[in-house]
Write an enzyme that holds these catalytic residues in place. Structure first.
Site, PDB file in Angstrom:
ATOM      1  N   ASP A   1       0.865  -1.182   0.000  1.00  0.00           N
ATOM      2  CA  ASP A   1       0.000   0.000   0.000  1.00  0.00           C
ATOM      3  C   ASP A   1       0.902   1.232   0.000  1.00  0.00           C
ATOM      4  OD1 ASP A   1      -2.327   1.666   0.263  1.00  0.00           O
ATOM      5  OD2 ASP A   1      -1.929   1.865   2.405  1.00  0.00           O
ATOM      6  N   SER A   2       0.311   2.381  -0.259  1.00  0.00           N
ATOM      7  CA  SER A   2       1.061   3.635  -0.203  1.00  0.00           C
ATOM      8  C   SER A   2       1.536   3.928   1.217  1.00  0.00           C
ATOM      9  CB  SER A   2       0.168   4.777  -0.663  1.00  0.00           C
ATOM     10  OG  SER A   2      -0.915   4.905   0.233  1.00  0.00           O
TER      11      SER A   2
ATOM     12  N   TYR B   1      -0.529   8.409  -2.419  1.00  0.00           N
ATOM     13  CA  TYR B   1      -0.531   8.143  -3.857  1.00  0.00           C
ATOM     14  C   TYR B   1      -1.688   8.899  -4.526  1.00  0.00           C
ATOM     15  CZ  TYR B   1       2.530   3.907  -3.620  1.00  0.00           C
ATOM     16  OH  TYR B   1       3.564   3.015  -3.465  1.00  0.00           O
ATOM     17  N   GLY B   2      -2.711   9.161  -3.730  1.00  0.00           N
ATOM     18  CA  GLY B   2      -3.986   9.667  -4.249  1.00  0.00           C
ATOM     19  C   GLY B   2      -3.916  10.931  -5.088  1.00  0.00           C
TER      20      GLY B   2
ATOM     21  N   CYS C   1      -4.522  -1.256  -1.993  1.00  0.00           N
ATOM     22  CA  CYS C   1      -4.635   0.181  -2.208  1.00  0.00           C
ATOM     23  C   CYS C   1      -5.587   0.397  -3.381  1.00  0.00           C
ATOM     24  CB  CYS C   1      -3.244   0.721  -2.527  1.00  0.00           C
ATOM     25  SG  CYS C   1      -3.191   2.455  -3.005  1.00  0.00           S
ATOM     26  N   ASN C   2      -6.689   1.088  -3.140  1.00  0.00           N
ATOM     27  CA  ASN C   2      -7.653   1.354  -4.218  1.00  0.00           C
ATOM     28  C   ASN C   2      -7.017   2.197  -5.319  1.00  0.00           C
ATOM     29  OD1 ASN C   2     -10.779   0.839  -3.123  1.00  0.00           O
ATOM     30  ND2 ASN C   2      -9.280   1.136  -1.504  1.00  0.00           N
ATOM     31  N   THR C   3      -6.177   3.163  -4.916  1.00  0.00           N
ATOM     32  CA  THR C   3      -5.569   4.068  -5.892  1.00  0.00           C
ATOM     33  C   THR C   3      -4.649   3.302  -6.837  1.00  0.00           C
ATOM     34  OG1 THR C   3      -5.600   5.727  -4.124  1.00  0.00           O
ATOM     35  CG2 THR C   3      -4.335   6.263  -6.096  1.00  0.00           C
TER      36      THR C   3
ATOM     37  N   GLU D   1      -1.310   8.939   8.249  1.00  0.00           N
ATOM     38  CA  GLU D   1       0.120   8.610   8.126  1.00  0.00           C
ATOM     39  C   GLU D   1       0.957   9.339   9.185  1.00  0.00           C
ATOM     40  OE1 GLU D   1       1.971   6.521   6.035  1.00  0.00           O
ATOM     41  OE2 GLU D   1       0.071   5.651   5.401  1.00  0.00           O
TER      42      GLU D   1
ATOM     43  N   CYS E   1     -10.893   3.615   0.108  1.00  0.00           N
ATOM     44  CA  CYS E   1      -9.457   3.761   0.359  1.00  0.00           C
ATOM     45  C   CYS E   1      -9.150   2.888   1.571  1.00  0.00           C
ATOM     46  CB  CYS E   1      -9.124   5.227   0.660  1.00  0.00           C
ATOM     47  SG  CYS E   1      -7.447   5.508   1.252  1.00  0.00           S
ATOM     48  N   THR E   2      -8.053   2.139   1.499  1.00  0.00           N
ATOM     49  CA  THR E   2      -7.782   1.180   2.580  1.00  0.00           C
ATOM     50  C   THR E   2      -7.353   1.844   3.890  1.00  0.00           C
ATOM     51  OG1 THR E   2      -5.551   0.867   1.685  1.00  0.00           O
ATOM     52  CG2 THR E   2      -7.241  -0.736   1.037  1.00  0.00           C
ATOM     53  N   HIS E   3      -7.067   3.140   3.847  1.00  0.00           N
ATOM     54  CA  HIS E   3      -6.796   3.840   5.105  1.00  0.00           C
ATOM     55  C   HIS E   3      -8.109   4.097   5.880  1.00  0.00           C
ATOM     56  CE1 HIS E   3      -2.897   4.763   3.280  1.00  0.00           C
ATOM     57  NE2 HIS E   3      -2.481   5.316   4.409  1.00  0.00           N
TER      58      HIS E   3
HETATM   59  N1  DGL Z   1      -4.644   3.475   0.836  1.00  0.00           N
HETATM   60  C1  DGL Z   1      -4.721   3.919  -0.479  1.00  0.00           C
HETATM   61  C2  DGL Z   1      -6.009   3.650  -1.178  1.00  0.00           C
HETATM   62  O1  DGL Z   1      -6.648   2.666  -0.866  1.00  0.00           O
HETATM   63  C3  DGL Z   1      -3.979   5.115  -0.931  1.00  0.00           C
HETATM   64  C4  DGL Z   1      -4.225   6.404  -0.299  1.00  0.00           C
HETATM   65  C5  DGL Z   1      -3.211   7.398  -0.761  1.00  0.00           C
HETATM   66  O2  DGL Z   1      -2.022   7.109  -0.670  1.00  0.00           O
HETATM   67  O3  DGL Z   1      -3.605   8.475  -1.222  1.00  0.00           O
HETATM   68  O4  DGL Z   1      -6.399   4.362  -2.073  1.00  0.00           O
END
Ligand code: DGL
Length: 259
Positions: free
Chosen positions: A10-11, A42-43, A73-75, A151, A183-185
């Site tokens: 993941d990011s 990453y978004g 990570c969805n992104t 983060e 988003c996994t966060h």
């Molecule tokens: N956790 C990530 C997701 O699921 C990335 C979030 C990010 O880095 O912007 O999209």
């Protein structure tokens, strides 16, 4: 091969929400988790930057002998998984906003989706949206600022509550009855979101579905680890180990790695 680890990236620390589901469902499996916190979020990056970072993480996990890669990570999934699948022979599992269950079950015919800019602007996201949300009002919201707060260890903060209040407002005004966490966060926000949302609004997070899909693919490919007592869990971060440790309630072995 079957006792090789599952690779997850993941990011940053958000994909640990997926890691926990996979570890709970497949306790016999070894796992290597990469938290690319140095490059989070990453978004807001371009599609090609997200792709380059996804390739870097993938190649490192392949080098470490992983038998399958979970893009937690969805992104990264929405921007890079089709490239990854066509360039590497290893199987990939991805995660995308769970639009389908929300769209099929909504009674108010309005759903909210909270995700990153990179996810909401991807072709894959738009294809899924077109497929399932005919006749349904979809309130898309970029979760700007949420990932940096998580983060930096500020999950439970006033700044977070203020952001969520702002982002939920248009959704509540549209009378959503489903909120999709894209988003996994974001699963780490569920306690706060539950307090802020009316009781009838359901929150959808696809972590368990991803774990079940990982298990199914390992089964189909004959890659489930059948040797007991050999599993090891490694979580590597190129950012703050303290923050990764805290989100995991200090239950796992975490180390720093400059990848
Ligand atoms: N956790 C990530 C997701 O699921 C990335 C979030 C990010 O880095 O912007 O999209």
């Amino acid at each position: 091969m079957s006792n090789q680890p599952i690779g997850i990236f993941d990011s940053g620390i958000g994909g640990t929400s997926i890691f926990k589901e996979i570890n709970a469902l497949l306790p016999n499996e070894s796992i290597i988790y990469l938290a690319d916190s140095k490059n989070a979020p990453y978004g807001n990056k371009s599609e090609s930057e997200i792709l380059q970072l996804s390739i870097k993480n993938t190649e490192l996990l392949i080098k470490k002998g992983c038998k399958i890669i979970v893009v937690a990570c969805n992104t990264a999934t929405t921007n890079a998984i089709s490239f990854l699948r066509s360039h590497y022979t290893i199987p990939f599992i991805g995660i995308e906003p769970a639009i389908k269950p929300a769209a099929l079950n909504t009674k108010s015919k309005a759903i909210g989706i909270l995700a990153t800019k990179g996810t909401l602007s991807s072709d894959l996201f738009h294809k899924t949206l077109d497929l399932y949300t005919n006749q349904i009002k979809v309130i898309e919201q970029i979760g700007e600022g949420i990932v940096p707060l998580i983060e930096s260890g500020k999950l439970d903060s006033k700044a977070m509550r203020d952001l969520l209040q702002l982002y939920l407002k248009p959704m509540l005004m549209a009378d959503i009855d489903y909120l999709v966490l894209g988003c996994t966060h974001y699963p780490y926000l569920i306690p706060m979101l539950t307090n802020m949302l009316p009781k009838h609004v359901k929150i959808i997070d696809s972590g368990l579905a991803v774990a079940k899909q990982t298990k199914a693919i390992l089964e189909t490919k004959g890659l489930l680890n059948v040797i007991t007592n050999t599993s090891s869990i490694k979580l590597l971060s190129n950012g703050s180990i303290e923050i990764l440790n805290a989100i995991l309630d200090h239950k796992f072995n975490v180390s720093y790695s400059n990848f």
